[in-house]
Design an enzyme around this catalytic site. Structure first.
Site, PDB file in Angstrom:
ATOM      1  N   CYS A 228       0.771  -1.240   0.000  1.00 56.30           N
ATOM      2  CA  CYS A 228       0.000   0.000   0.000  1.00 56.30           C
ATOM      3  C   CYS A 228       0.805   1.296   0.000  1.00 56.30           C
ATOM      4  O   CYS A 228       0.543   2.184  -0.804  1.00 56.30           O
ATOM      5  CB  CYS A 228      -0.973  -0.008   1.162  1.00 56.30           C
ATOM      6  SG  CYS A 228      -0.195  -0.145   2.773  1.00 56.30           S
TER       7      CYS A 228
ATOM      8  N   HIS B 114      -1.323   6.793   5.501  1.00 57.27           N
ATOM      9  CA  HIS B 114      -0.218   5.861   5.736  1.00 57.27           C
ATOM     10  C   HIS B 114       1.075   6.285   5.040  1.00 57.27           C
ATOM     11  O   HIS B 114       1.841   5.464   4.561  1.00 57.27           O
ATOM     12  CB  HIS B 114      -0.639   4.455   5.298  1.00 57.27           C
ATOM     13  CG  HIS B 114       0.146   3.366   5.963  1.00 57.27           C
ATOM     14  ND1 HIS B 114       0.193   2.091   5.469  1.00 57.27           N
ATOM     15  CD2 HIS B 114       0.908   3.359   7.087  1.00 57.27           C
ATOM     16  CE1 HIS B 114       0.946   1.337   6.246  1.00 57.27           C
ATOM     17  NE2 HIS B 114       1.399   2.087   7.235  1.00 57.27           N
TER      18      HIS B 114
END
Length: 198
Positions: free
Chosen positions: A89, A158
């Site tokens: 990710c 993130h």
């Protein structure tokens, strides 16, 4: 990639990733009587971790009911043959945000980078990786703002672990410092602790 090519790539990504035209709306969301040709296209980019190509009804999965995504897919532009910049990710998010490859960004694995992400006994050393998206990289949101768009970020960021060597805190690396006018949920965690974090 030179600055003009990068700008052209970001414009292409902006127009192509997931666009939805909402009749009667401008970038500020207000109703308008302007002809459709004069209206700006609203852009919604949805990135979902671990979404398989058959995990939506509109992709042919008859076992799942995804009416809202299906409606967006029917009204917008869909790209069904694409590849991720990375298999995990954080580097994928950074690549989408900047239009640059994870290797060029120095962000090639999960954040935070950990020794267990590197194969033991490998003959080649793994690349060092950053634990954040540096502020000097121009993002998709910053390009959209230059073109007069209002921007918002919702959900998993993130890309903002604190950087002691650069003297940056986690809060200084969040979406609102990377071109987004509004940030709801975007922080250093892989998943916000609640829907309203931070």
């Amino acid at each position: 990639m030179n600055m003009q090519n990068r700008r052209d790539f970001l414009k292409m990504l902006t127009l192509g990733a997931a666009t939805v035209a909402l009749p009667g709306c401008r970038n500020n969301g207000s109703a308008s009587n302007a002809p459709v040709s004069k209206m700006r296209t609203n852009i919604i980019l949805i990135m979902i971790d671990d979404l398989g190509w058959m995990d939506l009804h509109c992709q042919g999965n008859m076992r799942l009911d995804t009416p809202n995504i299906d409606r967006l897919a029917s009204q917008g532009m869909r790209f069904t043959d694409a590849y991720s910049a990375a298999p995990v990710c954080s580097p994928t998010r950074a690549a989408i945000m900047t239009g640059q490859s994870p290797a060029r960004l120095g962000l090639t694995t999960h954040i935070p980078d950990r020794p267990q992400y590197r194969p033991q006994g490998a003959k080649l050393l793994s690349a060092n990786t950053l634990n954040y998206l540096p502020l000097e990289h121009v993002t998709l949101a910053e390009r959209l703002k230059e073109d007069g768009y209002a921007t918002a970020f919702f959900g998993k960021w993130h890309l903002s672990r604190a950087s002691a060597e650069k003297g940056l805190s986690e809060q200084e690396l969040r979406p609102q410092f990377q071109g987004f006018d509004l940030n709801i949920g975007g922080c250093s965690f892989g998943g916000p602790p609640s829907y309203f974090d931070p």
